[in-house]
Design an enzyme around this catalytic site. Structure first.
Site, PDB file in Angstrom:
ATOM      1  N   LYS A   1       3.204 -15.099   2.668  1.00  0.00           N
ATOM      2  CA  LYS A   1       3.627 -16.391   1.117  1.00  0.00           C
ATOM      3  C   LYS A   1       4.801 -16.091   1.348  1.00  0.00           C
ATOM      4  O   LYS A   1       6.173 -15.923   0.360  1.00  0.00           O
ATOM      5  CB  LYS A   1       2.777 -15.569   1.007  1.00  0.00           C
ATOM      6  CG  LYS A   1       2.936 -15.751  -0.662  1.00  0.00           C
ATOM      7  CD  LYS A   1       2.033 -17.274  -0.728  1.00  0.00           C
ATOM      8  CE  LYS A   1       2.289 -18.111  -2.621  1.00  0.00           C
ATOM      9  NZ  LYS A   1       1.220 -19.089  -2.495  1.00  0.00           N
TER      10      LYS A   1
ATOM     11  N   ASP B   1     -12.693  -8.989   4.571  1.00  0.00           N
ATOM     12  CA  ASP B   1     -13.675  -9.359   3.452  1.00  0.00           C
ATOM     13  C   ASP B   1     -13.873 -10.029   3.409  1.00  0.00           C
ATOM     14  O   ASP B   1     -14.988 -10.738   3.162  1.00  0.00           O
ATOM     15  CB  ASP B   1     -13.131  -8.511   1.898  1.00  0.00           C
ATOM     16  CG  ASP B   1     -13.885  -7.158   2.158  1.00  0.00           C
ATOM     17  OD1 ASP B   1     -13.307  -6.675   3.175  1.00  0.00           O
ATOM     18  OD2 ASP B   1     -14.037  -6.687   1.258  1.00  0.00           O
TER      19      ASP B   1
ATOM     20  N   TYR C   1       0.721  -1.663  -0.360  1.00  0.00           N
ATOM     21  CA  TYR C   1       0.290   0.471  -0.041  1.00  0.00           C
ATOM     22  C   TYR C   1       0.863   1.294   0.433  1.00  0.00           C
ATOM     23  O   TYR C   1       0.507   2.310  -0.273  1.00  0.00           O
ATOM     24  CB  TYR C   1      -0.784   0.261   1.701  1.00  0.00           C
ATOM     25  CG  TYR C   1      -2.119  -0.858   0.828  1.00  0.00           C
ATOM     26  CD1 TYR C   1      -2.011  -2.337   0.918  1.00  0.00           C
ATOM     27  CD2 TYR C   1      -3.618   0.099   1.372  1.00  0.00           C
ATOM     28  CE1 TYR C   1      -3.773  -2.568   0.463  1.00  0.00           C
ATOM     29  CE2 TYR C   1      -4.914  -0.753   1.332  1.00  0.00           C
ATOM     30  CZ  TYR C   1      -4.654  -2.122   1.308  1.00  0.00           C
ATOM     31  OH  TYR C   1      -5.918  -2.245   0.764  1.00  0.00           O
TER      32      TYR C   1
ATOM     33  N   ASP D   1      -2.307 -18.491   0.655  1.00  0.00           N
ATOM     34  CA  ASP D   1      -3.500 -19.389  -0.320  1.00  0.00           C
ATOM     35  C   ASP D   1      -4.678 -20.149   0.472  1.00  0.00           C
ATOM     36  O   ASP D   1      -5.463 -19.902   0.412  1.00  0.00           O
ATOM     37  CB  ASP D   1      -2.555 -19.384  -1.381  1.00  0.00           C
ATOM     38  CG  ASP D   1      -1.329 -20.137  -1.365  1.00  0.00           C
ATOM     39  OD1 ASP D   1      -0.727 -20.217  -0.227  1.00  0.00           O
ATOM     40  OD2 ASP D   1      -1.382 -20.504  -2.418  1.00  0.00           O
TER      41      ASP D   1
ATOM     42  N   ASP E   1      -6.280  -7.016   4.110  1.00  0.00           N
ATOM     43  CA  ASP E   1      -7.218  -6.068   3.670  1.00  0.00           C
ATOM     44  C   ASP E   1      -8.183  -7.546   2.502  1.00  0.00           C
ATOM     45  O   ASP E   1      -9.491  -6.829   2.699  1.00  0.00           O
ATOM     46  CB  ASP E   1      -6.591  -5.154   2.371  1.00  0.00           C
ATOM     47  CG  ASP E   1      -7.346  -4.719   1.342  1.00  0.00           C
ATOM     48  OD1 ASP E   1      -8.537  -4.081   2.001  1.00  0.00           O
ATOM     49  OD2 ASP E   1      -8.216  -4.446   0.426  1.00  0.00           O
TER      50      ASP E   1
END
Ligand code: IPM
Ligand code: MN
Length: 351
Positions: free
Chosen positions: A189, A249, A142, A221, A245
């Site tokens: 990751k 959600d 970001y 993942d 983020d």
């Protein structure tokens, strides 16, 4: 207690849901003898319209000097389909996070007994879910270097993490885990990304300081899959900005409505409380949006001020409203749907 709270309603349904949280907080302060001074300030598209930028200095001053910030939502569709827009509401949010030093975003996910069958996931999968995703909020991709090159045909965004950024977030995660079930999951990751390997190395080195905490390391993942398969297997999770983020959600559907999930953003100074849903422009001005995520964010605010009875009173009245069906249309399921403002009035009266 005297509380000075910056009130950033923002865009879309922001003002409507914020109004209900204010009613609830005022009712709490009456009951528990507090004195709240609300300091409204502009942010988002409304601030762009008024003064040309989404997080003006005047707003920052108010936030930086407040005891806490209560935030609605920002975003407006007229910017979404215009890649050439020079100023966007979202830039205000990022600037605010950075300038207020809000490096940790606390996003809890839990289920409500009366709503368990509203979730698109099966009851037996989600019962007992009570997890917190601690998302790094002022670093990573970001805020890394980004740009275009090769005649504009190549674009890049850089994911950079410094060790101290990981340490301060992980510290919060370990401490939170100590107060809960002593389980911490570091989501990364590390099989591909160097920044994730730094995360893993840093968190591994911190394990010795918290011998009671059982730490697991999982790839993002796989977590995306397991989070909807067996969410109750998780407790405290720490992760980088972009991963958090996306996962938060995803996690929000577990409870049955995005309109229910609160959050806080904390750093070393003032903290900010906001619903995790966005500005939901289709519903703006219709008095139909679910105010509970914002109301529950206010409960997190009281909790952080060590006003636990106040926080509990808010959670209790929210549970009561759900059990009695005093809900907005997203939860009404064919039964009577109440307006946003009616739900707020009911909550304030029943505290
Ligand atoms: C969130 C939002 C923001 C983010 C957007 C609006 C910039 O999606 O708070 O999760 O990506 O952080
Ligand atoms: Mn998001």
């Amino acid at each position: 207690m005297k509380l000075n709270i910056a009130l950033l309603a923002g865009d879309g349904i922001g003002p409507e849901v914020i109004d209900q949280a204010v009613k609830v907080c005022d009712s709490i302060s009456k009951k528990f003898n507090h004195e709240i001074t609300w300091q409204p300030a502009l942010t988002g598209a409304v601030a762009i319209d008024a003064v040309g930028e989404p997080y003006p200095d005047t707003t920052h001053e108010i936030c930086a000097n407040a005891d806490a910030v209560l935030f609605g939502a920002i975003g407006h569709p007229r910017f979404d389909n215009d890649p050439s827009a020079k100023v966007r509401p979202e830039q205000g949010l990022l600037k605010m996070r950075q300038k207020l030093g809000l490096f940790a975003n606390v996003r809890p996910t839990f289920t409500f007994p009366s709503l368990i069958d509203k979730s698109p996931l099966k009851r037996e999968r989600i019962e007992g879910t009570d997890l917190i995703i601690l998302r790094e909020l002022t670093g990573g991709v970001y805020f890394g270097e980004r740009g275009r090159k090769d005649n504009n045909d190549t674009a890049y965004d850089t994911m950079t993490y410094e060790r101290h950024e990981i340490i301060r977030l992980a510290e919060k995660g370990f401490k939170m885990a100590m107060k809960r079930s002593k389980k911490l999951c570091c989501v990364d990751k590390a099989n591909v990304l160097e920044s994730s390997r730094l995360w893993r190395e840093t968190v591994q080195a911190m394990e010795k300081d918290y011998p009671e905490v059982e730490v697991s390391y999982e790839f993002v993942d796989a977590v995306a899959m397991r989070l909807v398969q067996w969410p109750s297997a998780y407790d405290v999770m720490i992760t980088a900005n972009l991963f958090g983020d996306i996962l938060t959600d995803e996690a929000s559907v577990i409870s049955g409505s995005m309109g229910l999930m609160p959050s806080s953003s904390v750093g070393s100074k003032v903290s900010l409380y906001e619903p995790i849903h966005g500005s939901y422009p289709q519903a703006a001005g219709k008095d139909i949006a679910n105010p509970l995520a914002t109301v529950l964010s206010a409960a997190m605010l009281f909790e952080d001020m060590d006003l636990t009875d106040e926080a509990k009173a808010i959670r209790d009245v929210v549970n009561k409203s759900l059990a009695e069906g005093i809900v907005t249309e997203d939860l009404a399921d064919g039964a009577k749907a109440y307006k946003t403002s009616e739900v707020g009035d009911w909550l304030a009266q029943n505290i």
